[in-house]
Design a protein around this motif. Structure first.
Motif, PDB file in Angstrom:
ATOM      1  N   TYR A   1      -5.147   4.290   4.669  1.00  0.00           N
ATOM      2  CA  TYR A   1      -6.124   4.905   5.566  1.00  0.00           C
ATOM      3  C   TYR A   1      -6.983   5.907   4.787  1.00  0.00           C
ATOM      4  O   TYR A   1      -6.466   6.618   3.928  1.00  0.00           O
TER       5      TYR A   1
ATOM      6  N   ARG B   1      -7.265  -3.866  11.055  1.00  0.00           N
ATOM      7  CA  ARG B   1      -6.214  -2.979  11.574  1.00  0.00           C
ATOM      8  C   ARG B   1      -5.367  -3.622  12.668  1.00  0.00           C
ATOM      9  O   ARG B   1      -4.258  -3.155  12.944  1.00  0.00           O
TER      10      ARG B   1
ATOM     11  N   ILE C   1      -1.851  -4.613  11.404  1.00  0.00           N
ATOM     12  CA  ILE C   1      -0.894  -3.597  10.951  1.00  0.00           C
ATOM     13  C   ILE C   1       0.096  -3.264  12.062  1.00  0.00           C
ATOM     14  O   ILE C   1      -0.281  -2.924  13.182  1.00  0.00           O
TER      15      ILE C   1
ATOM     16  N   ALA D   1       3.330   1.935  10.204  1.00  0.00           N
ATOM     17  CA  ALA D   1       2.537   2.996   9.582  1.00  0.00           C
ATOM     18  C   ALA D   1       3.459   4.070   9.019  1.00  0.00           C
ATOM     19  O   ALA D   1       4.453   4.451   9.656  1.00  0.00           O
TER      20      ALA D   1
ATOM     21  N   HIS E   1      -1.179  13.184  10.108  1.00  0.00           N
ATOM     22  CA  HIS E   1      -2.301  12.275  10.289  1.00  0.00           C
ATOM     23  C   HIS E   1      -3.382  12.911  11.169  1.00  0.00           C
ATOM     24  O   HIS E   1      -3.083  13.822  11.965  1.00  0.00           O
TER      25      HIS E   1
ATOM     26  N   PHE F   1      -4.099   6.720  15.431  1.00  0.00           N
ATOM     27  CA  PHE F   1      -3.319   5.516  15.719  1.00  0.00           C
ATOM     28  C   PHE F   1      -3.910   4.667  16.838  1.00  0.00           C
ATOM     29  O   PHE F   1      -3.476   3.535  17.047  1.00  0.00           O
TER      30      PHE F   1
ATOM     31  N   TYR G   1      -5.119   1.156  15.894  1.00  0.00           N
ATOM     32  CA  TYR G   1      -4.177   0.108  15.485  1.00  0.00           C
ATOM     33  C   TYR G   1      -3.524  -0.473  16.736  1.00  0.00           C
ATOM     34  O   TYR G   1      -2.476   0.003  17.182  1.00  0.00           O
TER      35      TYR G   1
ATOM     36  N   LEU H   1       0.434  -1.638  16.603  1.00  0.00           N
ATOM     37  CA  LEU H   1       1.379  -0.794  15.869  1.00  0.00           C
ATOM     38  C   LEU H   1       2.726  -0.747  16.594  1.00  0.00           C
ATOM     39  O   LEU H   1       2.801  -0.446  17.782  1.00  0.00           O
TER      40      LEU H   1
ATOM     41  N   ILE I   1       5.893   4.018  13.710  1.00  0.00           N
ATOM     42  CA  ILE I   1       5.260   5.092  12.945  1.00  0.00           C
ATOM     43  C   ILE I   1       6.385   5.850  12.263  1.00  0.00           C
ATOM     44  O   ILE I   1       7.222   6.471  12.918  1.00  0.00           O
TER      45      ILE I   1
END
Length: 298
Positions: free
Chosen positions: A20, A26, A29, A32, A37, A42, A45, A48, A51
């Motif tokens: 990133y 994305r 993905i 993460a 961050h 987020f 994404y 996702l 995390i």
């Protein structure tokens, strides 16, 4: 970030690693790895599933109001973190017990005035937060001859350590703690827990060590209780604002020791094994290591 990238590539050269904010596609993905961050990042994404925090703490992730509901949050449970935290905390305890900061102040004044030191057998150390780090720290201090108690949200069984549980046993825990060490996770229940109400319940002359999060401490309350003599001082490794502002009163206070958040730092070379194992577990629909309860905050 570069040490993490290098460690991941060294451990698994074929890993599809995207960084990133220069990553693309994305929607592909699912996993993460993050530390502090940008809030809201987020949302970009849509698929996702996990995390992973780069450290033992996850408050930097949980403070984001836009986390994907389906994503599992994990934290690092590297044994090296517990060892490093124990070594550092023992150093702070011994610095206080043997009066090394006192003698440093004497040195600056060219004074030669020995004073009696404290004995470990006469001191009870209270550890707030008996998780992976806290229980290891408590055990190591007990090995050195200190009487050690702990305070936890739920019942814990640790050999030679008296563990107090819940709000109803907090006063009893505080009442015997000559040295109070904070290793709590930062949650809505623990923010500002090191305050005047807590300090008032400690024995006179108690010493504070905070190696958890700066938001645990009400800073003005600490200064006030040191200045009136109820607390003998503090060693602080974490602060509400980091780096600590140059005009902050902690810098000049003679009974407050400051270190720049270095108690226990995740080593990417040793932590990536757990990260990669969780990545594989996610792809195989297996339970993840170090998964965090969103209701508890740790």
């Amino acid at each position: 970030m570069i040490p993490w990238v290098n460690a991941l590539k060294a451990k698994r050269p074929t890993l599809d690693l995207r960084i990133y904010p220069d990553d693309t596609n994305r929607e592909e993905i699912e996993f993460a790895l993050a530390w502090n961050h940008p809030l809201g990042a987020f949302r970009k994404y849509p698929n996702l599933k996990c995390i992973a925090s780069m450290g033992a703490g996850v408050d930097h992730i949980l403070k984001d109001p836009d986390l994907p509901e389906a994503a599992i949050i994990t934290r690092v449970t590297d044994q090296n973190l517990a060892r490093d935290m124990a070594e550092f905390t023992v150093a702070l305890v011994m610095n206080h017990v043997r009066g090394l900061s006192f003698y440093k102040r004497q040195e600056h004044k060219h004074l030669w005035k020995p004073k009696p030191y404290l004995n470990s057998s006469d001191i009870t150390i209270g550890v707030m937060g008996i998780g992976v780090l806290g229980s290891y720290v408590a055990t190591q201090l007990n090995i050195l001859g200190f009487k050690v108690s702990g305070w936890a949200r739920t019942t814990k069984e640790i050999e030679h350590i008296d563990v107090y549980v819940g709000q109803e046993e907090l006063d009893a825990f505080l009442g015997t703690a000559n040295i109070l060490i904070c290793l709590l996770p930062l949650t809505k229940e623990t923010i500002n827990i090191l305050n005047k109400q807590t300090f008032r319940k400690l024995p006179e002359g108690a010493f504070i060590i905070n190696v958890a999060r700066g938001e645990h401490l009400v800073e003005r309350d600490l200064i006030d209780f040191i200045d009136v003599g109820h607390l003998s001082g503090a060693s602080l490794d974490v602060f509400r604002e980091e780096p600590l502002p140059q005009n902050h009163p902690f810098w000049e206070h003679p009974y407050i020791n400051i270190t720049p958040h270095i108690a226990s730092i995740t080593n990417p070379a040793t932590a990536v094994s757990q990260i990669l194992e969780n990545y594989d577990r996610l792809r195989n629909n297996e339970p993840l290591i170090g998964a965090v309860s969103l209701t508890k905050g740790y």
